[in-house]
Design a protein around this motif. Structure first.
Motif, PDB file in Angstrom:
ATOM      1  N   ILE A 140       0.828  -1.207   0.000  1.00 53.30           N
ATOM      2  CA  ILE A 140       0.000   0.000   0.000  1.00 53.30           C
ATOM      3  C   ILE A 140       0.863   1.258   0.000  1.00 53.30           C
ATOM      4  O   ILE A 140       0.454   2.306  -0.530  1.00 53.30           O
ATOM      5  CB  ILE A 140      -0.963  -0.024   1.210  1.00 53.30           C
ATOM      6  N   SER A 141       2.074   1.164   0.566  1.00 49.63           N
ATOM      7  CA  SER A 141       2.970   2.324   0.574  1.00 49.63           C
ATOM      8  C   SER A 141       3.358   2.726  -0.849  1.00 49.63           C
ATOM      9  O   SER A 141       3.484   3.921  -1.160  1.00 49.63           O
ATOM     10  CB  SER A 141       4.218   2.016   1.400  1.00 49.63           C
ATOM     11  N   GLN A 142       3.531   1.741  -1.729  1.00 48.46           N
ATOM     12  CA  GLN A 142       3.862   2.047  -3.125  1.00 48.46           C
ATOM     13  C   GLN A 142       2.659   2.649  -3.855  1.00 48.46           C
ATOM     14  O   GLN A 142       2.802   3.539  -4.693  1.00 48.46           O
ATOM     15  CB  GLN A 142       4.346   0.774  -3.831  1.00 48.46           C
ATOM     16  N   GLU A 143       1.472   2.177  -3.513  1.00 42.94           N
ATOM     17  CA  GLU A 143       0.250   2.734  -4.085  1.00 42.94           C
ATOM     18  C   GLU A 143       0.080   4.198  -3.655  1.00 42.94           C
ATOM     19  O   GLU A 143      -0.322   5.060  -4.461  1.00 42.94           O
ATOM     20  CB  GLU A 143      -0.962   1.903  -3.648  1.00 42.94           C
ATOM     21  N   ILE A 144       0.398   4.473  -2.402  1.00 43.97           N
ATOM     22  CA  ILE A 144       0.311   5.852  -1.912  1.00 43.97           C
ATOM     23  C   ILE A 144       1.305   6.747  -2.644  1.00 43.97           C
ATOM     24  O   ILE A 144       0.990   7.899  -2.992  1.00 43.97           O
ATOM     25  CB  ILE A 144       0.555   5.888  -0.389  1.00 43.97           C
ATOM     26  N   LYS A 145       2.482   6.229  -2.910  1.00 45.60           N
ATOM     27  CA  LYS A 145       3.491   6.997  -3.647  1.00 45.60           C
ATOM     28  C   LYS A 145       2.968   7.367  -5.033  1.00 45.60           C
ATOM     29  O   LYS A 145       3.166   8.509  -5.515  1.00 45.60           O
ATOM     30  CB  LYS A 145       4.773   6.182  -3.758  1.00 45.60           C
ATOM     31  N   LYS A 147      -3.936  12.583   3.085  1.00 42.36           N
ATOM     32  CA  LYS A 147      -3.792  12.137   4.463  1.00 42.36           C
ATOM     33  C   LYS A 147      -3.949  10.620   4.498  1.00 42.36           C
ATOM     34  O   LYS A 147      -4.702  10.042   3.693  1.00 42.36           O
ATOM     35  CB  LYS A 147      -4.852  12.776   5.369  1.00 42.36           C
ATOM     36  N   ASP A 148      -3.263   9.985   5.411  1.00 44.42           N
ATOM     37  CA  ASP A 148      -3.450   8.536   5.598  1.00 44.42           C
ATOM     38  C   ASP A 148      -3.207   8.177   7.048  1.00 44.42           C
ATOM     39  O   ASP A 148      -2.494   8.878   7.778  1.00 44.42           O
ATOM     40  CB  ASP A 148      -2.535   7.741   4.670  1.00 44.42           C
ATOM     41  N   ALA A 156      -2.872   0.449  -8.687  1.00 41.55           N
ATOM     42  CA  ALA A 156      -3.686   1.549  -9.221  1.00 41.55           C
ATOM     43  C   ALA A 156      -5.150   1.484  -8.827  1.00 41.55           C
ATOM     44  O   ALA A 156      -5.978   2.179  -9.419  1.00 41.55           O
ATOM     45  CB  ALA A 156      -3.561   1.624 -10.737  1.00 41.55           C
ATOM     46  N   VAL A 157      -5.504   0.682  -7.803  1.00 37.46           N
ATOM     47  CA  VAL A 157      -6.894   0.640  -7.351  1.00 37.46           C
ATOM     48  C   VAL A 157      -7.251   1.929  -6.604  1.00 37.46           C
ATOM     49  O   VAL A 157      -8.236   2.603  -6.932  1.00 37.46           O
ATOM     50  CB  VAL A 157      -7.140  -0.606  -6.467  1.00 37.46           C
ATOM     51  N   ILE A 158      -6.456   2.282  -5.592  1.00 37.95           N
ATOM     52  CA  ILE A 158      -6.688   3.543  -4.874  1.00 37.95           C
ATOM     53  C   ILE A 158      -6.463   4.727  -5.821  1.00 37.95           C
ATOM     54  O   ILE A 158      -7.177   5.741  -5.756  1.00 37.95           O
ATOM     55  CB  ILE A 158      -5.773   3.644  -3.645  1.00 37.95           C
ATOM     56  N   HIS A 159      -5.497   4.589  -6.706  1.00 34.45           N
ATOM     57  CA  HIS A 159      -5.216   5.629  -7.702  1.00 34.45           C
ATOM     58  C   HIS A 159      -6.448   5.897  -8.570  1.00 34.45           C
ATOM     59  O   HIS A 159      -6.767   7.059  -8.895  1.00 34.45           O
ATOM     60  CB  HIS A 159      -4.033   5.179  -8.556  1.00 34.45           C
ATOM     61  N   THR A 160      -7.167   4.817  -8.925  1.00 34.66           N
ATOM     62  CA  THR A 160      -8.379   4.972  -9.725  1.00 34.66           C
ATOM     63  C   THR A 160      -9.468   5.694  -8.933  1.00 34.66           C
ATOM     64  O   THR A 160     -10.171   6.573  -9.479  1.00 34.66           O
ATOM     65  CB  THR A 160      -8.886   3.590 -10.179  1.00 34.66           C
ATOM     66  N   LEU A 161      -9.620   5.336  -7.659  1.00 33.78           N
ATOM     67  CA  LEU A 161     -10.607   6.018  -6.819  1.00 33.78           C
ATOM     68  C   LEU A 161     -10.234   7.485  -6.632  1.00 33.78           C
ATOM     69  O   LEU A 161     -11.118   8.352  -6.538  1.00 33.78           O
ATOM     70  CB  LEU A 161     -10.706   5.312  -5.461  1.00 33.78           C
TER      71      LEU A 161
END
Length: 564
Positions: free
Chosen positions: A432-437, A457-458, A472-477
């Protein structure tokens, strides 16, 4: 492996053939077996008066001697070159006499307590041709029975051609051993498949059933090639009963998993109790135990398959045909052969169902590979589509003209996002850290494009590999939030990702704080949501839940991933 299983039926049907006994003589029983406790050499003579003997077998204490006598009648003498044999099935050690002439022994009667266990349950002896004259003859046994005194079974005698006597079961045993070997190979093969994929529970059940079939065949036919002392004969029958009990449970249970139905667990428990009652009630009669357990197994399996046909489940009709065929063979053939032929057909039905499931899983796997490739290119297309690049480059031109320093940061943010995309494009799951990046680099780009203050924020995020998500799931949201929400009055838009991990699941909550443009928008159809759901299905199958709905001052997305 599949070819081996398909030839089982051919081999077993071949085993139904029995060598014909072309007798050139006729022997008939003319009396019951008579017993008397005591020891007298005269009791072996043909003309001895045994009118005061009893037909009820009584066993004395310890290994004391008792006698058994039986009369037979020869109406036609055998050919002079023909060797005639006498087969005896009995518990105990004994000496055999024909009209008073000693023709052999099985163990040493009266000496069982002081010696090692010798003798077998079945033994064959040669009768001299000069004793096989036409008329009445007497078979006398001088016996002792130190073990299994509660088992007072009768003495069974068979007089046939000696060659036939010692070879008539060899052909059956050869074919049956081939059948046993096929079951053993099947057991090993599918057990290793289960070891490689422990989610395939039906493979384990099929492997166990094949192992039980193998052990049942060995225990049933071991008496034809391994000498079994009568003290171990009952133990062998008990083992056969336990194996039949386990098979009678396992086969319907396997079918109930392949064709599930309501209240399955409760009905299976009731079925197990019923099997145990049958096993306990008929424990004194081993043949009846195996018979009723097998019939109960067949009946329960037929009920399950019939219900599956009623529910129009795939392949159920073929399985029912196999069960009916096994029943027909069971009825028209002798028990020792029909039992294993029926079990073999049922095993093939189980294998057929398993092969169908494996085929479905293989097709699903091939589809998942294709879907994974499609999603990978979908990920790239989402971020390098022409209008995104054109808008970004247009903004970049404006920033180059207005502020070269900020344009450099703009280019660095764009490069960082593409760098992260290159790293994750071939991954199925990423931390998830890479997704946040990836999300933060995208926000840096959008700040320059839309000149909005985007805030990230997280909470609950760990910098390890325990918290993972498809790329890219969170990225899509995040993109959906930017597209479908407007900034607040202070020209800000805040995105908050919360991670909560429990023993049962992993929950990602992603909230966009902004002014929602269309609060009644259908949240099940958009391209972004389709991508999210496809990625979750690829990685977690059905073990996930995704919800998305508007809230006060924003939009809330929740992804719940259930742990196995």
């Amino acid at each position: 492996m599949e070819k081996i299983l398909y030839i089982i039926i051919l081999l077993v049907f071949s085993a139904c053939y029995h060598t014909k006994n072309d007798s050139t003589y006729t022997i008939t029983d003319v009396s019951k077996t008579l017993f008397k406790i005591g020891d007298n050499a005269l009791w072996s003579k043909q003309g001895f008066d045994d009118s005061d003997w009893t037909s009820q077998k009584k066993i004395p204490e310890n290994d004391e001697i008792f006698w058994a006598r039986k009369k037979v009648n020869i109406t036609k003498s055998p050919d002079s070159l023909q060797v005639i044999g006498l087969s005896i099935h009995s518990f105990g050690a004994y000496e055999v006499y024909w009209d008073g002439y000693f023709i052999g022994r099985n163990g040493i009667p009266g000496k069982e307590f002081k010696r090692e266990k010798t003798g077998t349950t079945n033994e064959s002896f040669i009768i001299p041709n000069n004793l096989l004259t036409e008329g009445s003859h007497t078979i006398a046994l001088r016996m002792s029975q130190l073990y299994e005194k509660k088992d007072t079974r009768n003495i069974y005698t068979y007089i046939v051609d000696y060659k036939y006597l010692i070879t008539y079961k060899l052909k059956d045993t050869i074919y049956i051993n081939i059948l046993a070997g096929a079951f053993l190979l099947t057991c090993i093969y599918y057990f290793f498949l289960f070891i490689n994929d422990k989610k395939q529970y039906t493979m384990l059940l099929f492997s166990l059933s094949s192992l039980l079939f193998f052990l049942l065949i060995i225990m049933e036919y071991i008496k034809f090639y391994v000498p079994i002392h009568y003290s171990n004969f009952v133990l062998r029958l008990k083992v056969i009963g336990i194996l039949t009990l386990l098979i009678s449970f396992l086969v319907p249970y396997y079918f109930s998993i392949q064709f599930p139905f309501k209240h399955r667990k409760k009905l299976i428990v009731m079925y197990v109790i019923f099997l145990l009652l049958i096993y306990n009630f008929y424990s004194h009669s081993f043949d009846l135990t195996a018979l009723f357990l097998s019939q109960t197994m067949w009946l329960s399996s037929t009920i399950i398959i019939s219900y599956a046909i009623y529910k129009k489940q795939k392949s159920a009709i073929i399985i029912l045909i196999g069960l009916i065929l096994s029943f027909i063979i069971y009825k028209v053939s002798i028990y020792d052969v029909s039992l294993f032929v029926s079990f073999s057909i049922i095993s093939l039905c189980m294998f057929y169902l398993l092969s169908l499931k494996l085929k479905e899983q293989r097709l699903a796997f091939e589809y998942s590979i294709a879907e994974s490739t499609r999603l990978k290119y979908e990920l790239l297309k989402k971020n390098i589509q022409p209008h995104f690049l054109m808008n970004t480059l247009t903004s970049l031109i404006d920033w180059v003209e207005e502020s070269p320093e900020k344009s450099v940061k703009f280019i660095e943010a764009l490069a960082e996002e593409f760098d992260v995309l290159i790293q994750i494009e071939n991954e199925k799951l990423i931390p998830i850290s890479q997704e946040i990046k990836l999300c933060k680099s995208h926000l840096n780009i959008m700040k320059y494009r839309k000149e909005v203050d985007y805030i990230w924020k997280d909470e609950g995020v760990l910098d390890d590999t325990t918290q993972t998500i498809p790329p890219a799931v969170i990225h899509t949201l995040l993109e959906n939030g930017i597209t479908h929400c407007s900034p607040l009055n202070n020209n800000t838009m805040t995105f908050k990702l919360s991670v909560k991990a429990t023993n049962e699941n992993l929950i990602y909550t992603f909230i966009t704080y902004g002014e929602v443009r269309n609060k009644i928008k259908n949240n099940t159809g958009g391209t972004g949501f389709k991508y999210v759901k496809a990625r979750l299905t690829e990685s977690y199958g059905d073990s996930w839940v995704f919800t998305s709905n508007s809230i006060e001052n924003g939009w809330k997305n929740v992804i719940q991933i259930n742990k196995p």
